[in-house]
Enzyme design. Structure first.
Site, PDB file in Angstrom:
ATOM      1  N   GLN A 190      -4.355  -4.644   7.236  1.00  0.00           N
ATOM      2  CA  GLN A 190      -5.403  -6.076   6.853  1.00  0.00           C
ATOM      3  C   GLN A 190      -5.298  -7.371   7.686  1.00  0.00           C
ATOM      4  OE1 GLN A 190      -7.914  -5.115   4.816  1.00  0.00           O
ATOM      5  NE2 GLN A 190      -6.727  -2.537   3.933  1.00  0.00           N
TER       6      GLN A 190
ATOM      7  N   HIS B 240       0.483  -0.683   0.174  1.00  0.00           N
ATOM      8  CA  HIS B 240      -0.379   0.198   0.208  1.00  0.00           C
ATOM      9  C   HIS B 240       0.969   1.221   0.097  1.00  0.00           C
ATOM     10  CE1 HIS B 240      -2.315   2.830   1.670  1.00  0.00           C
ATOM     11  NE2 HIS B 240      -3.654   2.285   1.822  1.00  0.00           N
TER      12      HIS B 240
ATOM     13  N   CYS C 169      -4.486   2.598  -3.575  1.00  0.00           N
ATOM     14  CA  CYS C 169      -3.419   3.130  -2.894  1.00  0.00           C
ATOM     15  C   CYS C 169      -1.966   1.945  -3.180  1.00  0.00           C
ATOM     16  CB  CYS C 169      -3.357   3.149  -1.038  1.00  0.00           C
ATOM     17  SG  CYS C 169      -5.229   4.879  -1.063  1.00  0.00           S
TER      18      CYS C 169
HETATM   19  C1  PLP Z   1      -2.135  -2.911   4.104  1.00  0.00           C
HETATM   20  C2  PLP Z   1      -2.778  -1.620   3.906  1.00  0.00           C
HETATM   21  N1  PLP Z   1      -1.554  -0.362   4.423  1.00  0.00           N
HETATM   22  C3  PLP Z   1      -1.816   0.647   4.715  1.00  0.00           C
HETATM   23  C4  PLP Z   1      -2.899   1.689   5.337  1.00  0.00           C
HETATM   24  C5  PLP Z   1      -3.293   2.668   5.409  1.00  0.00           C
HETATM   25  O1  PLP Z   1      -4.069   2.706   6.434  1.00  0.00           O
HETATM   26  P1  PLP Z   1      -4.766   4.087   7.403  1.00  0.00           P
HETATM   27  O2  PLP Z   1      -5.630   4.743   6.035  1.00  0.00           O
HETATM   28  O3  PLP Z   1      -5.904   3.544   8.544  1.00  0.00           O
HETATM   29  O4  PLP Z   1      -3.559   4.715   7.699  1.00  0.00           O
HETATM   30  C6  PLP Z   1      -4.153   0.809   4.019  1.00  0.00           C
HETATM   31  C7  PLP Z   1      -5.511   1.466   4.237  1.00  0.00           C
HETATM   32  O5  PLP Z   1      -6.177   0.729   2.895  1.00  0.00           O
HETATM   33  C8  PLP Z   1      -3.938  -0.770   3.924  1.00  0.00           C
HETATM   34  O6  PLP Z   1      -4.679  -1.203   3.369  1.00  0.00           O
END
Ligand code: PLP
Length: 420
Positions: free
Chosen positions: A216, A136, A377
């Site tokens: 996740q 991500h 993302c």
């Molecule tokens: C695999 C992964 N990493 C990081 C994030 C970022 O999380 P947050 O927006 O809660 O900081 C997400 C959010 O979709 C994610 O799915």
């Protein structure tokens, strides 16, 4: 640990999971959208909240609201106790060794930025960070910031066409300059469950610390940071039935003591003058300013609620939902599932020939079905897999039903007919 075994819908009865009773605890699921019962399949973006969480946050504001760690008055003491109890709950849910290994942050994004910023202060130009092609942006961009600031090198573990990390390449990517390996537990874009335990084992053999993006991970099964063997584990409350704007960074004990603070301000110091400063011991050292108190308490409530459920039954139900969705969607001509890893969380990312994912998402919403469309993302992996303009992603949770899987397949088929 996560179970991705394939279980058929009929075995749901044997497991005895009462999905309707579970759903009744989620007020947001009890509504119509565009005249149809809501089918909420955007759980990888955020999960709905059970009454246990809603009522805990409500109760906090009605009865216990005060700032923490500061007042001698009763309310402040109560709020502090609730906040610190939530920290212990996070430790318990991750099987961390010590409560002071848990830092409250806004979520995974902030947790990774904290590590990149604080741990990053010890890095020099030419030092290397290893991530995977499945990350991500939250586990890519903070390393770019360090690359731009001090000239670190980002190395990438490749991913196979079915969406699995190619572990065999990892030893070859490690050099004397490798300073950290950072990968996600479960891919939000494809659902792949990554072999984090094995990655951490390889890293330890080379004395390299590891960071796991657990955004996740926690929603789909108990996490054991000691069994995984990581140095850092990041989670977001809103992905695991808790409030938004709260999350946690687990850092194995030696780290928080030696890392410099990330933010400065109230509550993270021991003494301050205009000439000198001494910092509070961790985790306070990393929690400058008034934190998201009600968020932390709500997260604690979510994890307590989650801990009381039958995890084997939840995992079996999610595996069965994934199998059913893969079968039903896979049978639609012109539909291609993106990401077919052997171990998957209940996520089905797909594209329809010649149709833009946003158009599919819009028509699904008109039928009451909430999915995510776009790049999730995770631009690099979608680009690699030839779907740069994005996918439609249906991400399931144990409160979803087989009727909802069928409603999705029917609605996708209808959307395809209308858009072709
Ligand atoms: C695999 C992964 N990493 C990081 C994030 C970022 O999380 P947050 O927006 O809660 O900081 C997400 C959010 O979709 C994610 O799915």
């Amino acid at each position: 640990m996560m179970n991705s075994a394939v279980i058929t819908p009929s075995s749901q009865a044997k497991i005895g999971l009462d999905v309707e009773a579970l759903r009744a605890q989620f007020p947001a699921l009890q509504q119509n959208i565009n005249g149809k019962p809501l089918v909420y399949l955007d759980n990888a973006a955020t999960t709905q909240k059970p009454l246990a969480v809603i009522e805990t946050v409500d109760q906090f504001y009605r009865h216990d609201n005060a700032n923490i760690h500061r007042g001698v008055h009763t309310l402040s003491g109560r709020a502090t106790d609730l906040y610190e109890a939530a920290r212990e709950r996070v430790r318990l849910s991750l099987n961390g060794g010590h409560t002071d290994e848990i830092v409250f942050v806004r979520g995974v994004t902030e947790a990774i930025n904290l590590v990149a910023s604080s741990f990053g202060q010890s890095l020099k130009a030419g030092d290397e960070i290893v991530i995977s092609a499945l990350e991500h942006h939250a586990n890519i961009v903070p390393w770019h910031l360090l690359r731009e600031r001090i000239g670190i090198v980002i190395k990438v573990i490749p991913v196979t066409p079915i969406g699995e990390i190619d572990l065999s390449t990892l030893p070859g990517l490690i050099t004397a300059r490798t300073r950290l390996i950072a990968v996600n537990h479960v891919s939000n874009a494809l659902g792949t469950i990554n072999p984090v335990q094995e990655i951490c084992r390889i890293a330890r053999e080379h004395d390299i610390p590891t960071l796991i993006d657990g955004a996740q991970g926690l929603p789909h099964g108990p996490v054991d940071v000691q069994a995984i063997g990581c140095d850092f584990y990041a989670l977001s409350g809103h992905k695991a039935f808790g409030p938004s704007g709260i999350g946690a960074l687990y850092a194995r004990r030696p780290w928080l003591g030696k890392l410099p603070p990330y933010h400065g301000g109230g509550d993270m110091i021991e003494t301050v003058s205009f000439e000198t400063i001494t910092y509070a011991p961790p985790p306070a050292k990393f929690e400058a300013g008034t934190p998201n108190i009600e968020g932390a308490i709500g997260l604690g409530a979510a994890l307590t609620w989650l801990a009381e459920l039958d995890h084997a039954a939840l995992a079996a139900h999610e595996a069965a939902l994934l199998a059913a969705a893969t079968e039903s969607l896979g049978a639609i001509p012109g539909l291609k599932i993106i990401g077919q890893a052997r171990h998957k969380a209940p996520v089905v990312s797909f594209v329809l020939d010649g149709i833009h994912p946003h158009d599919v998402g819009t028509l699904l919403d008109a039928q009451g079905i909430a999915v995510r469309t776009g790049q999730h993302c995770a631009m690099p992996i979608l680009q690699q897999l030839g779907v740069a303009s994005g996918t439609v992603r249906a991400s399931f949770c144990f409160y979803n039903t087989f009727d909802e899987v069928e409603a999705l397949a029917r609605a996708v088929h209808r959307a395809q007919t209308m858009l072709s």
